[in-house]
Design a protein around this motif. Sequence first.
Motif, mmCIF file in Angstrom:
data_model
loop_
_atom_site.group_PDB
_atom_site.id
_atom_site.type_symbol
_atom_site.label_atom_id
_atom_site.label_comp_id
_atom_site.label_asym_id
_atom_site.label_seq_id
_atom_site.Cartn_x
_atom_site.Cartn_y
_atom_site.Cartn_z
ATOM 1 N N GLY A 1 53.936 -47.709 139.259
ATOM 2 C CA GLY A 1 53.214 -46.537 139.637
ATOM 3 C C GLY A 1 51.896 -46.484 138.900
ATOM 4 O O GLY A 1 51.699 -47.107 137.870
ATOM 5 N N ALA A 2 50.981 -45.693 139.420
ATOM 6 C CA ALA A 2 49.677 -45.513 138.793
ATOM 7 C C ALA A 2 49.813 -44.563 137.619
ATOM 8 O O ALA A 2 50.331 -43.462 137.759
ATOM 9 C CB ALA A 2 48.677 -44.969 139.809
ATOM 10 N N ARG A 3 49.359 -45.006 136.455
ATOM 11 C CA ARG A 3 49.461 -44.184 135.250
ATOM 12 C C ARG A 3 48.206 -44.361 134.411
ATOM 13 O O ARG A 3 47.552 -45.396 134.447
ATOM 14 C CB ARG A 3 50.693 -44.575 134.434
ATOM 15 N N LEU A 4 47.904 -43.308 133.638
ATOM 16 C CA LEU A 4 46.763 -43.337 132.734
ATOM 17 C C LEU A 4 47.279 -43.474 131.313
ATOM 18 O O LEU A 4 48.165 -42.743 130.888
ATOM 19 C CB LEU A 4 45.957 -42.031 132.858
ATOM 20 N N HIS A 5 46.721 -44.444 130.559
ATOM 21 C CA HIS A 5 47.168 -44.707 129.187
ATOM 22 C C HIS A 5 46.190 -44.212 128.133
ATOM 23 O O HIS A 5 46.514 -44.178 126.955
ATOM 24 C CB HIS A 5 47.428 -46.205 129.001
ATOM 25 N N GLU A 6 44.962 -43.849 128.560
ATOM 26 C CA GLU A 6 43.956 -43.356 127.620
ATOM 27 C C GLU A 6 42.924 -42.548 128.414
ATOM 28 O O GLU A 6 42.513 -42.968 129.501
ATOM 29 C CB GLU A 6 43.272 -44.540 126.920
ATOM 30 N N TYR A 7 42.508 -41.396 127.871
ATOM 31 C CA TYR A 7 41.522 -40.568 128.576
ATOM 32 C C TYR A 7 40.282 -41.375 128.929
ATOM 33 O O TYR A 7 39.805 -42.184 128.149
ATOM 34 C CB TYR A 7 41.096 -39.383 127.707
ATOM 35 N N GLY A 8 39.776 -41.124 130.142
ATOM 36 C CA GLY A 8 38.525 -41.721 130.575
ATOM 37 C C GLY A 8 38.627 -43.161 131.045
ATOM 38 O O GLY A 8 37.630 -43.746 131.435
ATOM 39 N N GLN A 9 39.803 -43.748 130.998
ATOM 40 C CA GLN A 9 39.988 -45.134 131.437
ATOM 41 C C GLN A 9 40.504 -45.150 132.883
ATOM 42 O O GLN A 9 41.036 -44.153 133.368
ATOM 43 C CB GLN A 9 40.982 -45.854 130.523
ATOM 44 N N PRO A 10 40.390 -46.279 133.578
ATOM 45 C CA PRO A 10 40.937 -46.352 134.936
ATOM 46 C C PRO A 10 42.462 -46.254 134.922
ATOM 47 O O PRO A 10 43.110 -46.601 133.932
ATOM 48 C CB PRO A 10 40.500 -47.733 135.432
ATOM 49 N N LEU A 11 43.008 -45.793 136.025
ATOM 50 C CA LEU A 11 44.458 -45.800 136.191
ATOM 51 C C LEU A 11 44.947 -47.240 136.204
ATOM 52 O O LEU A 11 44.253 -48.140 136.688
ATOM 53 C CB LEU A 11 44.858 -45.118 137.502
ATOM 54 N N GLN A 12 46.141 -47.470 135.681
ATOM 55 C CA GLN A 12 46.751 -48.802 135.693
ATOM 56 C C GLN A 12 47.979 -48.772 136.592
ATOM 57 O O GLN A 12 48.722 -47.779 136.600
ATOM 58 C CB GLN A 12 47.186 -49.221 134.293
ATOM 59 N N LEU A 13 48.198 -49.838 137.319
ATOM 60 C CA LEU A 13 49.430 -49.966 138.090
ATOM 61 C C LEU A 13 50.472 -50.614 137.197
ATOM 62 O O LEU A 13 50.332 -51.759 136.804
ATOM 63 C CB LEU A 13 49.202 -50.803 139.347
#
Length: 81
Positions: A1-13
């Motif tokens: 799933g698409a998730r964010l690991h750090e503010y301001g960064q692109p979503l990661q699959l």
Amino acid sequence: GARLHEYGQPLQLDEIPRPTVRPGTVVIRVVGAQIPAFTNQVLSGQRRYAMPQPFPIVPGPNSIGVVEEIGPDVFDIELGQ
């Protein structure tokens, strides 16, 4: 799933385990999602102090998909909808 690991960064699959269907729920294979402006502000970090979120952040819940599994106590929904 698409998730964010750090503010301001692109979503990661990320590879995540398939959810388990529970009573009163369905499992949906998501095929599209919308990220509203407010959610985009959260993901960018603009609201990090007012609305702190634990990482990873999963954006949603505006999504569309196909019902793949139906839990007990769910009525009027069919597989494939």
